[in-house]
Design an enzyme around this catalytic site. Structure first.
Site, PDB file in Angstrom:
ATOM      1  N   ARG A  55       0.850  -1.201   0.000  1.00 35.32           N
ATOM      2  CA  ARG A  55       0.000   0.000   0.000  1.00 35.32           C
ATOM      3  C   ARG A  55       0.881   1.244   0.000  1.00 35.32           C
ATOM      4  NH1 ARG A  55      -1.394   1.653   4.648  1.00 35.32           N
ATOM      5  NH2 ARG A  55      -2.122  -0.340   5.448  1.00 35.32           N
ATOM      6  N   TYR A 107     -17.095  15.910 -15.225  1.00 33.58           N
ATOM      7  CA  TYR A 107     -17.561  14.524 -15.224  1.00 33.58           C
ATOM      8  C   TYR A 107     -18.607  14.346 -14.111  1.00 33.58           C
ATOM      9  CZ  TYR A 107     -17.519   9.534 -14.228  1.00 33.58           C
ATOM     10  OH  TYR A 107     -17.897   8.245 -13.972  1.00 33.58           O
ATOM     11  N   ASP A 179      -8.049  18.797 -14.256  1.00 32.71           N
ATOM     12  CA  ASP A 179      -8.287  17.428 -14.701  1.00 32.71           C
ATOM     13  C   ASP A 179      -7.981  17.394 -16.199  1.00 32.71           C
ATOM     14  OD1 ASP A 179      -9.366  15.042 -15.669  1.00 32.71           O
ATOM     15  OD2 ASP A 179     -10.947  14.998 -14.154  1.00 32.71           O
ATOM     16  N   LYS A 204      -8.393   6.333 -19.155  1.00 33.70           N
ATOM     17  CA  LYS A 204      -8.738   6.845 -20.474  1.00 33.70           C
ATOM     18  C   LYS A 204      -7.520   6.813 -21.409  1.00 33.70           C
ATOM     19  CE  LYS A 204     -12.793   7.496 -18.650  1.00 33.70           C
ATOM     20  NZ  LYS A 204     -12.660   7.155 -17.249  1.00 33.70           N
TER      21      LYS A 204
END
Ligand code: P1T
Length: 386
Positions: A55, A107, A179, A204
């Site tokens: 992690r 978004y 973004d 994406k």
């Protein structure tokens, strides 16, 4: 090799192939291995080789983070399990009472996170048209800590002038977060234009093959990076090593893919603009786009996303979305294959009944890297049914 090959700043095509990719120290493996391990043997109590628990750090993730930083021209990058995880972790830099000034076309999931989750933790949000710097200036408050924008936006493909907005945000004591998912680092580097944070849904264009979900934050400021790295480990929304590997693999061809996305989308947008069933085409590469000049100045290419409206409205939009063959009816974008969707009932369902609501007849396409002729023929047969 020219004598200065090792001193000049490499271009994106080269960075995409080489950044973060050093031969594996143990075996010489040219591709970074998938370090599918959760933990690492320690040589003595609390003595390790830089990796203690996956992690916190994992070598495949380190390679991806190095590549992401290089692509955006940033000093640091952090990878996350999704774009939403990246945005959520970034917003944890803020404190109750802070105000966030967000673009009013984002978004749907970002709006949902802001309005339905983080608003319950003492953060307040305003949504304004960041395409208009005067609207940003007017909406800044003394407690505004973050200006947040997408450019181009999802799904209306509006642009914001990153440098102009950075120049407004910084004197007001606010960070600028951009973004950059729709442009990708191949077409736009917000840090160079004054942004403090760049965020990606690496799901994406960066991943590029619709086979992995991921996110990233890239930045230059080292103390802020330390805080975000602390949050990345403390919250734990990290990608697994296989996901990091797939994203790294996708990055190798980012420059090639983006060039083809731009070429194809330009041809498709021109076809749509001339089609009698199409009422409006929104594409930053068309002169009819209200920010065509800004697109040319700020971006290295107009991208692969197109939105359009049909004279037949929402019914015709549904017909087209159901009838295309190469454009698969699906959410998401930025993969090698073309996709089609209706934002209002799909990706932006969470902004329905809000001021950000999207026209129910809007069609959004992600133009892939197939033959433009085949894509145009596909749209033509579907539009003929409207
Ligand atoms: O899906 P995820 O990796 O969590 O990324 C969220 C996200 C963030 N920012 C932008 C601009 C996005 O477009 C997305 C995700 N968008 C879609 C899934 C979509 O179809 O629009």
């Amino acid at each position: 090799m020219s004598p200065n090959a090792h001193t000049r700043q490499p271009r994106l095509e080269t960075l995409a192939v080489h950044a973060g990719a050093a031969p594996d120290p143990t075996t010489g493996a040219v591709m970074t291995p998938i370090y599918q391990t959760s933990t690492y043997a320690q040589t003595d109590v609390a003595q390790h080789k830089g990796y203690e628990y996956s992690r916190t750090d994992n070598p495949t993730r380190t390679a991806l983070q190095t590549a992401l930083a290089a692509l955006e021209g940033g000093r640091h990058a952090l990878a996350f399990a999704s774009g939403m995880a990246a945005i959520d972790t970034l917003l944890r830099l803020l404190r109750p009472g802070d105000h966030i000034l967000s673009g009013n076309d984002v978004y749907g999931g970002t709006f949902r996170l802001f309005d339905k989750v983080l608003a319950h933790y003492g953060l307040s949000f305003s949504f304004v048209d960041t395409a208009d710097p005067a609207a940003v200036a007017a909406a800044l408050r003394p407690n505004t800590r973050l200006v947040w924008l997408e450019t181009p936006t999802n799904p209306m493909l509006r642009l914001s002038d990153i440098a102009a907005i950075a120049a407004l945000a910084h004197p007001a004591g606010a960070w600028l977060g951009v973004d950059n998912t729709f442009a990708s680092p191949a077409l736009q580097n917000p840090l160079a234009l004054g942004a403090d944070f760049v965020v990606h849904s690496t799901t994406k264009y960066i991943g590029g093959h619709s086979d992995v979900v991921g996110g990233a934050i890239v930045l230059n400021d080292t103390p802020l990076y330390e805080q975000l790295k602390f949050l990345q480990n403390a919250i734990g929304a990290v990608p697994g090593p296989m996901d990091c590997f797939l994203t790294l693999r996708g990055i190798k061809t980012l420059a090639l893919r983006m060039a083809q996305h731009c070429r194809n989308a330009t041809q498709v947008a021109r076809f749509l603009a001339d089609h009698p069933a199409v009422a409006q085409v929104i594409y930053p590469g068309l002169e009819s786009h209200p920010q065509y000049e800004l697109a040319r100045r700020q971006m290295a290419g107009p991208g692969g996303m197109i939105s359009f409206l049909l004279y037949g409205g929402a019914a015709a939009a549904r017909t087209v979305a159901r009838q295309t063959r190469y454009f698969t009816l699906a959410e998401s974008l930025g993969g090698v294959e073309s996709l089609i969707e209706l934002p209002a009932p799909m990706t932006h369902a969470s902004v329905a009944d809000s001021p950000l609501a999207v026209d129910p007849g809007l069609v959004r396409i992600s133009v892939g890297i197939e033959s433009a002729d085949d894509l145009i023929a596909d749209l033509a047969q579907a539009l003929a049914l409207c």
